[in-house]
Scaffold this active site. Structure first.
Site, PDB file in Angstrom:
ATOM      1  N   SER A 195      90.577 -13.569  38.699  1.00 35.20           N
ATOM      2  CA  SER A 195      89.730 -14.314  39.635  1.00 35.20           C
ATOM      3  C   SER A 195      88.379 -14.497  38.964  1.00 35.20           C
ATOM      4  O   SER A 195      88.037 -13.787  38.006  1.00 35.20           O
ATOM      5  CB  SER A 195      89.588 -13.591  40.975  1.00 35.20           C
ATOM      6  OG  SER A 195      89.103 -12.270  40.793  1.00 35.20           O
ATOM      7  N   GLU A 253      84.027 -15.435  39.403  1.00 32.80           N
ATOM      8  CA  GLU A 253      82.839 -15.530  40.248  1.00 32.80           C
ATOM      9  C   GLU A 253      81.888 -16.591  39.694  1.00 32.80           C
ATOM     10  O   GLU A 253      81.627 -16.634  38.490  1.00 32.80           O
ATOM     11  CB  GLU A 253      82.101 -14.183  40.299  1.00 32.80           C
ATOM     12  CG  GLU A 253      80.816 -14.250  41.131  1.00 32.80           C
ATOM     13  CD  GLU A 253      80.064 -12.925  41.150  1.00 32.80           C
ATOM     14  OE1 GLU A 253      80.577 -11.984  41.763  1.00 32.80           O
ATOM     15  OE2 GLU A 253      78.985 -12.858  40.536  1.00 32.80           O
ATOM     16  N   THR A 299      78.599 -16.650  44.913  1.00 41.08           N
ATOM     17  CA  THR A 299      77.600 -15.673  45.347  1.00 41.08           C
ATOM     18  C   THR A 299      76.657 -16.277  46.377  1.00 41.08           C
ATOM     19  O   THR A 299      76.638 -17.486  46.616  1.00 41.08           O
ATOM     20  CB  THR A 299      76.803 -15.127  44.159  1.00 41.08           C
ATOM     21  OG1 THR A 299      76.078 -16.208  43.547  1.00 41.08           O
ATOM     22  CG2 THR A 299      77.716 -14.491  43.133  1.00 41.08           C
ATOM     23  N   TYR A 300      75.832 -15.384  46.945  1.00 43.65           N
ATOM     24  CA  TYR A 300      75.047 -15.746  48.124  1.00 43.65           C
ATOM     25  C   TYR A 300      73.711 -15.033  48.059  1.00 43.65           C
ATOM     26  O   TYR A 300      73.635 -13.851  47.713  1.00 43.65           O
ATOM     27  CB  TYR A 300      75.840 -15.289  49.358  1.00 43.65           C
ATOM     28  CG  TYR A 300      75.120 -15.245  50.684  1.00 43.65           C
ATOM     29  CD1 TYR A 300      75.239 -16.297  51.572  1.00 43.65           C
ATOM     30  CD2 TYR A 300      74.369 -14.132  51.069  1.00 43.65           C
ATOM     31  CE1 TYR A 300      74.628 -16.258  52.816  1.00 43.65           C
ATOM     32  CE2 TYR A 300      73.751 -14.078  52.314  1.00 43.65           C
ATOM     33  CZ  TYR A 300      73.885 -15.149  53.178  1.00 43.65           C
ATOM     34  OH  TYR A 300      73.282 -15.096  54.407  1.00 43.65           O
ATOM     35  N   ALA A 360      69.899 -14.280  50.231  1.00 46.57           N
ATOM     36  CA  ALA A 360      69.463 -14.149  51.624  1.00 46.57           C
ATOM     37  C   ALA A 360      68.697 -15.369  52.126  1.00 46.57           C
ATOM     38  O   ALA A 360      68.662 -15.644  53.316  1.00 46.57           O
ATOM     39  CB  ALA A 360      68.598 -12.904  51.772  1.00 46.57           C
ATOM     40  N   ASP A 420      71.093  -6.809  47.828  1.00 37.98           N
ATOM     41  CA  ASP A 420      69.965  -6.144  47.179  1.00 37.98           C
ATOM     42  C   ASP A 420      68.783  -6.056  48.130  1.00 37.98           C
ATOM     43  O   ASP A 420      68.666  -6.850  49.075  1.00 37.98           O
ATOM     44  CB  ASP A 420      69.549  -6.909  45.919  1.00 37.98           C
ATOM     45  CG  ASP A 420      70.626  -6.866  44.838  1.00 37.98           C
ATOM     46  OD1 ASP A 420      71.363  -5.865  44.794  1.00 37.98           O
ATOM     47  OD2 ASP A 420      70.713  -7.828  44.050  1.00 37.98           O
ATOM     48  N   TYR A 422      81.660   0.959  42.703  1.00 36.10           N
ATOM     49  CA  TYR A 422      80.703   1.311  41.651  1.00 36.10           C
ATOM     50  C   TYR A 422      81.248   2.442  40.765  1.00 36.10           C
ATOM     51  O   TYR A 422      81.141   3.612  41.121  1.00 36.10           O
ATOM     52  CB  TYR A 422      79.369   1.730  42.275  1.00 36.10           C
ATOM     53  CG  TYR A 422      78.714   0.607  43.039  1.00 36.10           C
ATOM     54  CD1 TYR A 422      77.797  -0.239  42.432  1.00 36.10           C
ATOM     55  CD2 TYR A 422      79.063   0.362  44.372  1.00 36.10           C
ATOM     56  CE1 TYR A 422      77.232  -1.295  43.126  1.00 36.10           C
ATOM     57  CE2 TYR A 422      78.498  -0.693  45.078  1.00 36.10           C
ATOM     58  CZ  TYR A 422      77.585  -1.517  44.446  1.00 36.10           C
ATOM     59  OH  TYR A 422      77.033  -2.575  45.137  1.00 36.10           O
ATOM     60  N   GLN A 473      69.564 -10.431  27.635  1.00 36.83           N
ATOM     61  CA  GLN A 473      69.370 -10.860  29.021  1.00 36.83           C
ATOM     62  C   GLN A 473      70.354 -10.152  29.941  1.00 36.83           C
ATOM     63  O   GLN A 473      69.990  -9.652  31.013  1.00 36.83           O
ATOM     64  CB  GLN A 473      69.543 -12.379  29.101  1.00 36.83           C
ATOM     65  CG  GLN A 473      69.240 -12.983  30.451  1.00 36.83           C
ATOM     66  CD  GLN A 473      69.443 -14.491  30.427  1.00 36.83           C
ATOM     67  OE1 GLN A 473      70.569 -14.994  30.387  1.00 36.83           O
ATOM     68  NE2 GLN A 473      68.347 -15.226  30.431  1.00 36.83           N
ATOM     69  N   PHE A 517      69.819  -7.296  33.061  1.00 40.99           N
ATOM     70  CA  PHE A 517      70.337  -7.579  34.404  1.00 40.99           C
ATOM     71  C   PHE A 517      71.218  -6.438  34.903  1.00 40.99           C
ATOM     72  O   PHE A 517      71.038  -5.936  36.018  1.00 40.99           O
ATOM     73  CB  PHE A 517      71.117  -8.895  34.375  1.00 40.99           C
ATOM     74  CG  PHE A 517      71.845  -9.208  35.645  1.00 40.99           C
ATOM     75  CD1 PHE A 517      71.155  -9.623  36.774  1.00 40.99           C
ATOM     76  CD2 PHE A 517      73.225  -9.093  35.718  1.00 40.99           C
ATOM     77  CE1 PHE A 517      71.825  -9.915  37.957  1.00 40.99           C
ATOM     78  CE2 PHE A 517      73.905  -9.379  36.892  1.00 40.99           C
ATOM     79  CZ  PHE A 517      73.190  -9.789  38.011  1.00 40.99           C
ATOM     80  N   HIS A 542      88.550  -9.429  37.628  1.00 41.52           N
ATOM     81  CA  HIS A 542      87.596 -10.363  38.220  1.00 41.52           C
ATOM     82  C   HIS A 542      86.508 -10.623  37.176  1.00 41.52           C
ATOM     83  O   HIS A 542      85.843  -9.683  36.727  1.00 41.52           O
ATOM     84  CB  HIS A 542      86.977  -9.755  39.481  1.00 41.52           C
ATOM     85  CG  HIS A 542      86.083 -10.681  40.240  1.00 41.52           C
ATOM     86  ND1 HIS A 542      86.556 -11.772  40.948  1.00 41.52           N
ATOM     87  CD2 HIS A 542      84.726 -10.692  40.409  1.00 41.52           C
ATOM     88  CE1 HIS A 542      85.542 -12.390  41.521  1.00 41.52           C
ATOM     89  NE2 HIS A 542      84.424 -11.751  41.205  1.00 41.52           N
ATOM     90  N   ARG A 560      79.828 -20.170  33.195  1.00 40.77           N
ATOM     91  CA  ARG A 560      80.201 -20.648  31.872  1.00 40.77           C
ATOM     92  C   ARG A 560      81.686 -20.412  31.673  1.00 40.77           C
ATOM     93  O   ARG A 560      82.204 -19.343  31.993  1.00 40.77           O
ATOM     94  CB  ARG A 560      79.395 -19.927  30.788  1.00 40.77           C
ATOM     95  CG  ARG A 560      77.914 -20.229  30.866  1.00 40.77           C
ATOM     96  CD  ARG A 560      77.149 -19.537  29.752  1.00 40.77           C
ATOM     97  NE  ARG A 560      77.606 -19.966  28.432  1.00 40.77           N
ATOM     98  CZ  ARG A 560      76.904 -19.754  27.310  1.00 40.77           C
ATOM     99  NH1 ARG A 560      75.731 -19.136  27.371  1.00 40.77           N
ATOM    100  NH2 ARG A 560      77.374 -20.154  26.148  1.00 40.77           N
TER     101      ARG A 560
END
Length: 304
Positions: A21, A23, A54-55, A57, A115, A155, A222, A226, A276, A282
């Site tokens: 899958s 994202e 993704t989403y 707020a 977050d 996690y 980078q 992250f 996933h 990309r």
């Protein structure tokens, strides 16, 4: 690791090729929109189980997620999963978002706490009238629409805010009890961390698939910044592979594809049959890794 069957599939023997899958994140500009759809069109023939979007707020991000999900439903045969978080919205607002997704045909939501509003490392708080935890969010979604499948986060190095692994797995158990049927892990680079985490989860009697989240490192510096903010450790051996390549993007891509493909192939040989991919919008590295795993466009497969 004592388990002999796939930790991702929960009891099924691994197939000849893995299930995958992807994202994506919603685009902010017209150029990013074109790039996203080039990526979707490139990866869609690999017939992933689903693709998630993704989403954030904020209202504009929320609308971009909805727009992207709606277009995927309208223009492709892909099954989209919409991310949803507890941050920044009341229960009524989140319930309305869930209803809108259900109305357009979404039957899979990735339910997350989200977050902190001030960013990772700042105090976490939710809307005073909102869902206070991911488990509450899962329960709220299932109460409104029992036919929506719900994936949640996991996690391997425990959530940065969890007191210990027991507390972290308590949180996962609460999400499962509320109706979650799949967990997707935070990025990890040491497979032993994943194996040990799955052993802990199974020892607690949690049997849902624990799907490893894989991120090809297009830009190592980078990406490292992250993922470490979210609690992922980056091994020295991995950093060394990118040493001296700051100004050599093409070689970085080859190294990133090799590292990620090697990680996935080792997991697959260990019995993990589902992955996933965090694509970062990309297609190139994810397509290459999928090819190395024996996945071919439009459902044709070769043994990995």
């Amino acid at each position: 690791m004592t388990e002999t069957l796939s930790p991702a599939s929960n009891g099924r023997h691994a197939p000849k090729t893995p299930n995958i899958s992807f994202e994506f994140f919603p685009p902010k500009t017209e150029e990013m929109e074109r790039n996203l759809w080039d990526t979707i069109n490139r990866l869609a023939p690999l017939t992933p189980n689903f693709v998630s979007v993704t989403y954030g707020a904020g209202g504009s991000t929320r609308e971009r997620t909805h727009s992207t999900i709606t277009r995927i439903l309208r223009e492709t045969a892909l099954l989209p999963a919409a991310h949803l978080t507890c941050v920044g919205s009341s229960r009524g607002e989140i319930d309305e978002i869930v209803d809108r997704y259900h109305e357009v045909g979404v039957r899979h939501i990735v339910a997350l706490r989200g977050d902190p509003p001030g960013g990772i490392g700042t105090p976490y708080f939710t809307h005073p009238d909102g869902y206070q935890s991911s488990a509450e969010l899962v329960a709220g979604i299932k109460k409104r629409h029992a036919d929506i499948e719900i994936s949640v986060s996991a996690y391997p190095e425990k959530h940065p805010e969890a007191a210990d692994f027991d507390a972290d797995i308590d949180t996962l158990q609460a999400k499962v009890d509320a109706g979650a049927t799949r967990a997707i892990t935070q990025v990890f680079f040491d497979n032993e961390l994943y194996y040990r985490y799955v052993d802990r989860v199974r020892a607690r009697g949690i049997e849902i698939p624990i799907v490893p989240g894989i991120m090809p490192m297009h830009n190592f510096k980078q990406a490292r910044n992250f993922v470490t903010r979210a609690g992922t450790s980056v091994p020295d051996w991995l950093a060394e592979k990118f040493d001296g390549l700051d100004n050599d993007a093409e070689t970085r891509k080859l190294v990133a594809a090799t590292v990620a493909a090697g990680q996935v192939q080792k997991l697959f040989k260990h019995g993990v049959d589902t992955f996933h991919f965090y694509t970062m919008n990309r297609a190139d590295l994810v397509f290459a890794i999928s090819h190395l795993l024996g996945i071919r466009p439009n459902g044709t497969q070769k043994a990995a």
